[in-house]
Structure formats: structure tokens, C-alpha cells
Motif scaffolding. Sequence first.
Motif, PDB file in Angstrom:
ATOM      1  N   GLY A  73       0.845  -1.187   0.000  1.00 45.51           N
ATOM      2  CA  GLY A  73       0.000   0.000   0.000  1.00 45.51           C
ATOM      3  C   GLY A  73       0.877   1.232   0.000  1.00 45.51           C
ATOM      4  O   GLY A  73       2.103   1.142   0.023  1.00 45.51           O
ATOM      5  N   TYR A  74       0.242   2.397  -0.027  1.00 40.82           N
ATOM      6  CA  TYR A  74       1.033   3.627   0.029  1.00 40.82           C
ATOM      7  C   TYR A  74       0.840   4.300   1.377  1.00 40.82           C
ATOM      8  O   TYR A  74      -0.205   4.208   2.002  1.00 40.82           O
ATOM      9  CB  TYR A  74       0.689   4.571  -1.119  1.00 40.82           C
ATOM     10  CG  TYR A  74      -0.727   5.078  -1.166  1.00 40.82           C
ATOM     11  CD1 TYR A  74      -1.708   4.412  -1.891  1.00 40.82           C
ATOM     12  CD2 TYR A  74      -1.098   6.255  -0.505  1.00 40.82           C
ATOM     13  CE1 TYR A  74      -3.009   4.883  -1.949  1.00 40.82           C
ATOM     14  CE2 TYR A  74      -2.392   6.728  -0.560  1.00 40.82           C
ATOM     15  CZ  TYR A  74      -3.338   6.047  -1.280  1.00 40.82           C
ATOM     16  OH  TYR A  74      -4.633   6.513  -1.332  1.00 40.82           O
ATOM     17  N   GLU A  75       1.903   4.955   1.806  1.00 37.75           N
ATOM     18  CA  GLU A  75       1.933   5.539   3.148  1.00 37.75           C
ATOM     19  C   GLU A  75       1.593   7.014   3.091  1.00 37.75           C
ATOM     20  O   GLU A  75       2.170   7.773   2.313  1.00 37.75           O
ATOM     21  CB  GLU A  75       3.310   5.333   3.769  1.00 37.75           C
ATOM     22  CG  GLU A  75       3.436   5.862   5.183  1.00 37.75           C
ATOM     23  CD  GLU A  75       4.743   5.477   5.845  1.00 37.75           C
ATOM     24  OE1 GLU A  75       4.963   5.903   7.007  1.00 37.75           O
ATOM     25  OE2 GLU A  75       5.553   4.778   5.216  1.00 37.75           O
ATOM     26  N   GLU A  76       0.660   7.420   3.942  1.00 39.50           N
ATOM     27  CA  GLU A  76       0.295   8.825   4.052  1.00 39.50           C
ATOM     28  C   GLU A  76       1.219   9.542   5.031  1.00 39.50           C
ATOM     29  O   GLU A  76       1.715   8.950   5.984  1.00 39.50           O
ATOM     30  CB  GLU A  76      -1.152   8.971   4.556  1.00 39.50           C
ATOM     31  CG  GLU A  76      -2.214   8.628   3.534  1.00 39.50           C
ATOM     32  CD  GLU A  76      -3.608   8.975   4.038  1.00 39.50           C
ATOM     33  OE1 GLU A  76      -3.777   9.208   5.255  1.00 39.50           O
ATOM     34  OE2 GLU A  76      -4.533   9.011   3.209  1.00 39.50           O
ATOM     35  N   ASN A  77       1.419  10.836   4.776  1.00 38.83           N
ATOM     36  CA  ASN A  77       2.096  11.719   5.732  1.00 38.83           C
ATOM     37  C   ASN A  77       3.471  11.200   6.135  1.00 38.83           C
ATOM     38  O   ASN A  77       3.741  10.921   7.299  1.00 38.83           O
ATOM     39  CB  ASN A  77       1.223  11.922   6.978  1.00 38.83           C
ATOM     40  CG  ASN A  77      -0.126  12.507   6.644  1.00 38.83           C
ATOM     41  OD1 ASN A  77      -0.232  13.393   5.804  1.00 38.83           O
ATOM     42  ND2 ASN A  77      -1.175  11.999   7.285  1.00 38.83           N
ATOM     43  N   GLY A  78       4.330  11.057   5.157  1.00 39.78           N
ATOM     44  CA  GLY A  78       5.701  10.667   5.455  1.00 39.78           C
ATOM     45  C   GLY A  78       5.995   9.211   5.127  1.00 39.78           C
ATOM     46  O   GLY A  78       5.158   8.482   4.587  1.00 39.78           O
ATOM     47  N   TYR A 112       0.435  -0.986  -4.792  1.00 42.17           N
ATOM     48  CA  TYR A 112       0.097  -2.172  -5.574  1.00 42.17           C
ATOM     49  C   TYR A 112      -1.223  -1.979  -6.303  1.00 42.17           C
ATOM     50  O   TYR A 112      -2.047  -1.141  -5.922  1.00 42.17           O
ATOM     51  CB  TYR A 112       0.035  -3.414  -4.683  1.00 42.17           C
ATOM     52  CG  TYR A 112      -1.194  -3.500  -3.789  1.00 42.17           C
ATOM     53  CD1 TYR A 112      -2.233  -4.375  -4.086  1.00 42.17           C
ATOM     54  CD2 TYR A 112      -1.309  -2.713  -2.641  1.00 42.17           C
ATOM     55  CE1 TYR A 112      -3.354  -4.467  -3.275  1.00 42.17           C
ATOM     56  CE2 TYR A 112      -2.421  -2.802  -1.824  1.00 42.17           C
ATOM     57  CZ  TYR A 112      -3.440  -3.675  -2.144  1.00 42.17           C
ATOM     58  OH  TYR A 112      -4.549  -3.758  -1.336  1.00 42.17           O
ATOM     59  N   ASP A 113      -1.412  -2.749  -7.349  1.00 41.02           N
ATOM     60  CA  ASP A 113      -2.656  -2.733  -8.111  1.00 41.02           C
ATOM     61  C   ASP A 113      -3.553  -3.836  -7.580  1.00 41.02           C
ATOM     62  O   ASP A 113      -3.225  -5.024  -7.691  1.00 41.02           O
ATOM     63  CB  ASP A 113      -2.374  -2.943  -9.597  1.00 41.02           C
ATOM     64  CG  ASP A 113      -3.650  -2.957 -10.428  1.00 41.02           C
ATOM     65  OD1 ASP A 113      -4.187  -4.049 -10.679  1.00 41.02           O
ATOM     66  OD2 ASP A 113      -4.124  -1.866 -10.793  1.00 41.02           O
ATOM     67  N   PHE A 114      -4.691  -3.449  -6.990  1.00 41.15           N
ATOM     68  CA  PHE A 114      -5.551  -4.427  -6.315  1.00 41.15           C
ATOM     69  C   PHE A 114      -6.018  -5.518  -7.278  1.00 41.15           C
ATOM     70  O   PHE A 114      -5.946  -6.709  -6.971  1.00 41.15           O
ATOM     71  CB  PHE A 114      -6.757  -3.717  -5.699  1.00 41.15           C
ATOM     72  CG  PHE A 114      -7.747  -4.647  -5.055  1.00 41.15           C
ATOM     73  CD1 PHE A 114      -7.517  -5.146  -3.790  1.00 41.15           C
ATOM     74  CD2 PHE A 114      -8.904  -5.038  -5.723  1.00 41.15           C
ATOM     75  CE1 PHE A 114      -8.421  -6.023  -3.195  1.00 41.15           C
ATOM     76  CE2 PHE A 114      -9.808  -5.914  -5.141  1.00 41.15           C
ATOM     77  CZ  PHE A 114      -9.557  -6.395  -3.872  1.00 41.15           C
ATOM     78  N   ASN A 164      -4.831  -6.759 -10.014  1.00 43.73           N
ATOM     79  CA  ASN A 164      -3.827  -7.694 -10.511  1.00 43.73           C
ATOM     80  C   ASN A 164      -3.029  -8.392  -9.416  1.00 43.73           C
ATOM     81  O   ASN A 164      -2.393  -9.418  -9.684  1.00 43.73           O
ATOM     82  CB  ASN A 164      -2.851  -6.967 -11.453  1.00 43.73           C
ATOM     83  CG  ASN A 164      -3.536  -6.460 -12.709  1.00 43.73           C
ATOM     84  OD1 ASN A 164      -4.387  -7.138 -13.279  1.00 43.73           O
ATOM     85  ND2 ASN A 164      -3.186  -5.253 -13.129  1.00 43.73           N
ATOM     86  N   SER A 165      -3.057  -7.853  -8.193  1.00 46.40           N
ATOM     87  CA  SER A 165      -2.176  -8.370  -7.142  1.00 46.40           C
ATOM     88  C   SER A 165      -2.894  -8.975  -5.944  1.00 46.40           C
ATOM     89  O   SER A 165      -2.259  -9.673  -5.149  1.00 46.40           O
ATOM     90  CB  SER A 165      -1.257  -7.244  -6.644  1.00 46.40           C
ATOM     91  OG  SER A 165      -0.530  -6.666  -7.690  1.00 46.40           O
ATOM     92  N   ALA A 166      -4.199  -8.718  -5.784  1.00 45.43           N
ATOM     93  CA  ALA A 166      -4.891  -9.136  -4.563  1.00 45.43           C
ATOM     94  C   ALA A 166      -4.797 -10.635  -4.324  1.00 45.43           C
ATOM     95  O   ALA A 166      -4.492 -11.087  -3.207  1.00 45.43           O
ATOM     96  CB  ALA A 166      -6.352  -8.697  -4.607  1.00 45.43           C
ATOM     97  N   ALA A 167      -5.063 -11.451  -5.343  1.00 43.62           N
ATOM     98  CA  ALA A 167      -5.065 -12.908  -5.169  1.00 43.62           C
ATOM     99  C   ALA A 167      -3.697 -13.403  -4.716  1.00 43.62           C
ATOM    100  O   ALA A 167      -3.586 -14.225  -3.793  1.00 43.62           O
ATOM    101  CB  ALA A 167      -5.481 -13.599  -6.467  1.00 43.62           C
ATOM    102  N   SER A 168      -2.655 -12.878  -5.334  1.00 40.80           N
ATOM    103  CA  SER A 168      -1.297 -13.298  -4.977  1.00 40.80           C
ATOM    104  C   SER A 168      -0.934 -12.873  -3.559  1.00 40.80           C
ATOM    105  O   SER A 168      -0.365 -13.655  -2.785  1.00 40.80           O
ATOM    106  CB  SER A 168      -0.302 -12.711  -5.976  1.00 40.80           C
ATOM    107  OG  SER A 168       1.024 -12.957  -5.565  1.00 40.80           O
ATOM    108  N   LEU A 169      -1.268 -11.646  -3.190  1.00 38.95           N
ATOM    109  CA  LEU A 169      -0.945 -11.142  -1.857  1.00 38.95           C
ATOM    110  C   LEU A 169      -1.651 -11.942  -0.771  1.00 38.95           C
ATOM    111  O   LEU A 169      -1.026 -12.377   0.207  1.00 38.95           O
ATOM    112  CB  LEU A 169      -1.320  -9.658  -1.749  1.00 38.95           C
ATOM    113  CG  LEU A 169      -0.437  -8.672  -2.495  1.00 38.95           C
ATOM    114  CD1 LEU A 169      -1.054  -7.283  -2.489  1.00 38.95           C
ATOM    115  CD2 LEU A 169       0.964  -8.633  -1.892  1.00 38.95           C
ATOM    116  N   TYR A 170      -2.947 -12.143  -0.934  1.00 39.12           N
ATOM    117  CA  TYR A 170      -3.701 -12.867   0.083  1.00 39.12           C
ATOM    118  C   TYR A 170      -3.280 -14.336   0.162  1.00 39.12           C
ATOM    119  O   TYR A 170      -3.355 -14.952   1.235  1.00 39.12           O
ATOM    120  CB  TYR A 170      -5.202 -12.748  -0.189  1.00 39.12           C
ATOM    121  CG  TYR A 170      -5.813 -11.475   0.349  1.00 39.12           C
ATOM    122  CD1 TYR A 170      -6.472 -11.464   1.575  1.00 39.12           C
ATOM    123  CD2 TYR A 170      -5.707 -10.275  -0.342  1.00 39.12           C
ATOM    124  CE1 TYR A 170      -7.014 -10.300   2.089  1.00 39.12           C
ATOM    125  CE2 TYR A 170      -6.245  -9.098   0.161  1.00 39.12           C
ATOM    126  CZ  TYR A 170      -6.893  -9.113   1.379  1.00 39.12           C
ATOM    127  OH  TYR A 170      -7.428  -7.952   1.895  1.00 39.12           O
TER     128      TYR A 170
END
Length: 372
Positions: free
Chosen positions: A229-234, A253-255, A257-263
Motif C-alpha cells: 500500500g502507500y503511506e500517508e504523511n511521510g 500495488y494494483d488491487f 492484478n495483485s490481490a489474489a497473490s498477496l492474500y
Amino acid sequence: MTATVFLIGFLPNPRIYKRIALAQNYSNVHLICWDRGKEMLESPTGRGFSCNIIRINAGNDPVSRVFPFEKFKKKALEILTEKHPDIIHVQGLDMLQIACKYKSIHKHVHIIYEIADLHRLLVDKQTGILRALAQKYLLWLDHKCSKQIDLLIVTSQQYYTTYFSSFIPKEKVMFFPNIPDLSVFDTYQKKENHEQFTIGYFGVIRYKNEIRLLINSLTKHNARLIIAGYEENGTDIEELCRNRSDIEWKGRYDFKNSAASLYSQCDCIYAVYDASMSNCKVALPNKLYEAVYCELPILVADQTHVGDIVRKQHVGIPVAHDSQSAIDSALARLENKEEYDGFVSGCKRYKKELDLERYNNELVKRIEAFIS
């Protein structure tokens, strides 16, 4: 054919793409969105519908966005006049304000107001004269503009119960949980090898104290963490993860295309947010549905609406969001195979209720009722 404009103050996320895909079945669709210069989401161009991306730099704080918003508003109203929609689907009070301005001239238009979060300026007590006055004005504006809507979509029933019920009639409200497009999990395979217990944190890195507590627990339990994911505020969480062999930092990440692999790499999902915030007390994060569908126990904040559901459905463990010992204890419970398998069984039972098509059909019926 009916014309629908989606009007949002950000680049679209997966939930908005789902709404657009559904609207394309009964309507011509156009998207107007605001690129504020710090967006981490991908551009919606080339996705099969027309769009106007209005690029005006602006910060995250609503008070500092006042002047950039006026510029966006002017351009958005020009595009709305050109597109002449039958339906305007908005998220956020700022976008609702624009839709209502357009409706004051074009009486035929129908407004759908979608609520994915309750903004802190609306529901949390504000300190300081400027922010207190801003809150008073926004509450007045929300009450005023909401009289013009035809349908309120809430992703948590508690948004209506705790806030909107005082000024929007129940018959105008539809609960639409943020169930993912399950087709993205077509290649998902649940991890069976528990050689090293793996925790997943996926999405915006916003609640940093809660993530720090999880990181502190890793070495006590021979566990590893994947963060995407991307980090907010620093970048302080990214820096904390750097050079840690027990943490895999994937970044943005691109949900789809990547969600199945990540989970597939995880044994459980971490979605513990700051329960001192009013919105976090009542929200139902999409991570709940993603974890349940993948049959992965989930850790969430206790004393919240999602915590109550997780406990009732036995799909994970609610923990005190600010307690190191509570998170340590929860991970110890998940290391117990019998208890872990019990949560997996709870996920298998509960995921039968995750019927996106049923909610899509209900939304179409609600829309057809006021455009026919």
C-alpha cells in the motif's frame, strides 16, 4: 439512454470502478474526478468510459482546500452542463455541493450520495475557533444539501444510525457493504504451509501507531509481515521496515492484478485502525470482506462496529487498538491450531453472505424506480 456522471474528489478506487461497471449496464457513463497532485491511485483513462480528470493541486485538509475546490467546482459545473446527466453519483460533501448547485438549475437530475467514510470535521469534536466554525458550517451544509438527494448509499449501517438518521428519511437509504469484486480472487489459493506465520496489511498506511504495535509483536511470535500500500504523511513506517528480514515491504500495488497473490501468501489479515476516531468506530472496512472470502482470520479494533461483527461471526479477533499486550495475545491465539481453524470455519460460514450480485440488483432497482 440514461446518462450518469460520477463526480468524485479523487482518482477512482476499486469501489468506484464497481459502481461505474454496474452503471454501464443501464446508462451512458462519464467520470469527473479531481487529481489533487498527491494521488497514488492510477489514472482511470483507457478503461472503457469517458472521463475528465481535473488537475488542481490541493492538500488533504478541507480548510486548506477551499480555494482549489472553487476552481474545481467551476470546471466540474461546466462539464456537467455539457454532459447534461440524468443521474449524478457523488461521494463526499464537497461533491454533493456541486451536484446540488447543478440541480438548482437542472431540476430533472437525480442525485446519488455515497458514503464510504464519515469525515472527522463532521463527527469528531473540533478544537480551535477556525475548525469549530468550519464544522458548524459543514454540518449545516450537509443537512441542506442532503434534502436534494434521491438515494443515500452507506457502506456501514452505522453511518445512518449514528449520523444521517436525524435528517434523511430511511426510505432514501440503501446499505451496500464494500464487498470486493470477487473475480479478482479467481486465482487465489489459500496458504497451507504454516512454517512461518504470515500477517498481511494491505491498503493505505494511515493508522501508524497500530502498525508499530504489530511490528513490535513479530519477533515474539516468529511471525512475518507483508505490507502493500502507500503511506500517508511521510515514510516513517517504510523506514521502520527497512532492512527487516521479517517484513516484506511491497509499496503501492494494483488491487485487481495483485490481490489474489498477496492474500495467498498470508495466514491472517491485520486491519486494526484507530478506534478513538468516530469514523473508525462505525466503519466496515473492505478488508473484512476480503479476509473472510479468502478464509483468513482478521484482527480489527475492539469497541467498534466491525469488531462486533468479527466477534459475532467468529472470523477473527477484536483487539484494543492501543494495547501492545492485546496484539501479542491475539497473535498467540492464532498460533493455536484449534482456535485458528475455528476462525477459518467462521469465515466459511460468513462468506456465504457476501453476495455482490444481490446488492447490485437492489441498487439497479432503486435507480430504476426514480428514472422510469
